[in-house]
Design a protein around this motif. Structure first.
Motif, short mmCIF file in Angstrom:
data_model
loop_
_atom_site.label_atom_id
_atom_site.label_comp_id
_atom_site.label_asym_id
_atom_site.label_seq_id
_atom_site.Cartn_x
_atom_site.Cartn_y
_atom_site.Cartn_z
N PRO A 36 0.93 -1.05 -0.01
CA PRO A 36 0.01 -0.07 0.13
C PRO A 36 0.73 1.09 0.17
O PRO A 36 1.89 1.44 0.81
CB PRO A 36 -0.87 -0.04 1.47
CG PRO A 36 -1.00 -1.65 1.31
CD PRO A 36 0.30 -2.15 0.91
N THR A 53 -1.53 4.93 -7.36
CA THR A 53 -0.89 4.33 -5.90
C THR A 53 -1.68 3.08 -5.53
O THR A 53 -2.69 3.02 -5.95
CB THR A 53 -0.71 5.11 -4.72
OG1 THR A 53 -2.15 5.60 -4.22
CG2 THR A 53 0.13 6.38 -4.75
N ILE A 54 -0.85 2.09 -4.84
CA ILE A 54 -1.82 0.97 -4.37
C ILE A 54 -2.35 1.05 -3.05
O ILE A 54 -2.12 1.66 -2.20
CB ILE A 54 -0.54 -0.32 -3.96
CG1 ILE A 54 0.28 -0.67 -5.28
CG2 ILE A 54 -1.38 -1.37 -3.48
CD1 ILE A 54 1.15 -1.65 -4.94
N ASP A 55 -3.78 1.33 -3.35
CA ASP A 55 -4.47 1.48 -2.32
C ASP A 55 -4.83 0.47 -1.05
O ASP A 55 -4.69 0.63 0.20
CB ASP A 55 -6.19 1.91 -2.72
CG ASP A 55 -7.07 2.21 -1.60
OD1 ASP A 55 -7.03 3.55 -1.14
OD2 ASP A 55 -7.87 1.62 -1.26
N SER A 56 -4.80 -0.79 -1.65
CA SER A 56 -4.91 -2.06 -0.60
C SER A 56 -4.50 -3.30 -1.72
O SER A 56 -4.70 -3.19 -2.75
CB SER A 56 -6.29 -2.10 -0.33
OG SER A 56 -7.24 -2.39 -1.34
N ILE A 57 -3.97 -4.00 -0.89
CA ILE A 57 -3.42 -5.45 -1.61
C ILE A 57 -3.62 -6.43 -0.64
O ILE A 57 -3.23 -6.46 0.48
CB ILE A 57 -2.10 -5.18 -2.15
CG1 ILE A 57 -1.69 -6.55 -2.96
CG2 ILE A 57 -0.94 -4.96 -1.15
CD1 ILE A 57 -0.31 -6.03 -3.89
N ALA A 62 -6.21 -6.60 -5.46
CA ALA A 62 -5.57 -5.33 -5.10
C ALA A 62 -6.50 -4.09 -5.79
O ALA A 62 -7.36 -4.44 -6.73
CB ALA A 62 -4.24 -5.23 -5.74
#
Length: 239
Positions: A36, A53-57, A62
């Motif tokens: 994240p 951007t990675i918000d959640s994974i 993801a």
């Protein structure tokens, strides 16, 4: 550390939350070890390329938070590759390299001397997608289901079809009567070459343009890459 690029077939816009496609979460999290908050770049043909951007994974899921556009969508010149179906490894390689060279359609065909009788379009599409992500294209070429050569020729429309004919008196690509910037297509036959009947059929087609790819006999996968490179340099988006 390079920023991963991912193809997403979902609308991209500032503030959007985009779910990862199947397999992308594993690749980003397990293979690339990103988490994240780490940056990614997302793209598709409609919306161009966007920073995110990675918000959640998690292991198999993801979600990305889209921020700003980094490249607008852009038109891509039509460049088709029609190739006799090859065995798995060389076919995979051809799809990867054709994607890097700007092919917009990859059409496997079945000929009298084809060494394979099928091509897995779903698997090959995944290879094309990965190659597009690596080479910074905004598009992923269509990989069509394999069809008999005569069926593809019967339904042909649009582009001149440049046919690589070894041991012929055909002109080299630089002498082809095809205007630069026009849609182009390349047909590469099987390792054993086209049969006499197939060559006669090809020569009767008004859209077929025979071409010679040098003085040496090339493997099918080599001919595909050499031919696409020559066409892109002389007539396509390399020019």
């Amino acid at each position: 550390m390079s920023i991963p690029r991912l193809f997403v077939d979902q609308p991209l816009a500032e503030g959007a939350l985009v779910e990862a496609a199947p397999g992308q979460a594993h690749h980003i999290g397990t293979v690339l070890r990103r988490g994240p908050g780490d940056p990614v770049r997302l793209f598709n043909v409609r919306d161009g390329e966007w920073a995110a951007t990675i918000d959640s994974i998690r292991k198999d899921r993801a979600r990305f938070a889209v921020t700003t556009q980094t490249r607008p969508p852009a038109a891509e010149p039509e460049c088709r590759l029609v190739i006799a179906a090859l065995k798995r490894e060389p076919m995979d390689w051809v799809v990867e390299k054709a994607t890097e060279l700007g092919a917009t359609l990859i059409q496997p065909v079945l000929t009298q001397r084809s060494v394979a009788d099928r091509a897995n379009a779903t698997r090959l599409t995944g290879i094309a997608r990965a190659a597009a992500e690596q080479c910074e294209r905004l598009t992923v070429p269509e990989v069509a289901e394999a069809q008999p050569l005569h069926r593809v020729l019967d339904g042909w429309n649009g582009a001149k079809l440049v046919v690589a004919m070894e041991r012929s008196r055909a002109e080299p690509p630089r002498a082809l009567p095809v205007p630069p910037g026009s849609p182009i297509a390349l047909l590469v036959g099987p390792e054993g070459g086209f049969t006499a009947a197939e060559l006669d059929d090809l020569r009767r087609r008004p859209f077929v343009v025979p071409a010679a790819l040098g003085p040496r006999i090339l493997r099918a996968e080599t001919a595909a890459v050499a031919g696409l490179a020559a066409l892109q340099a002389l007539l396509g988006d390399w020019a």
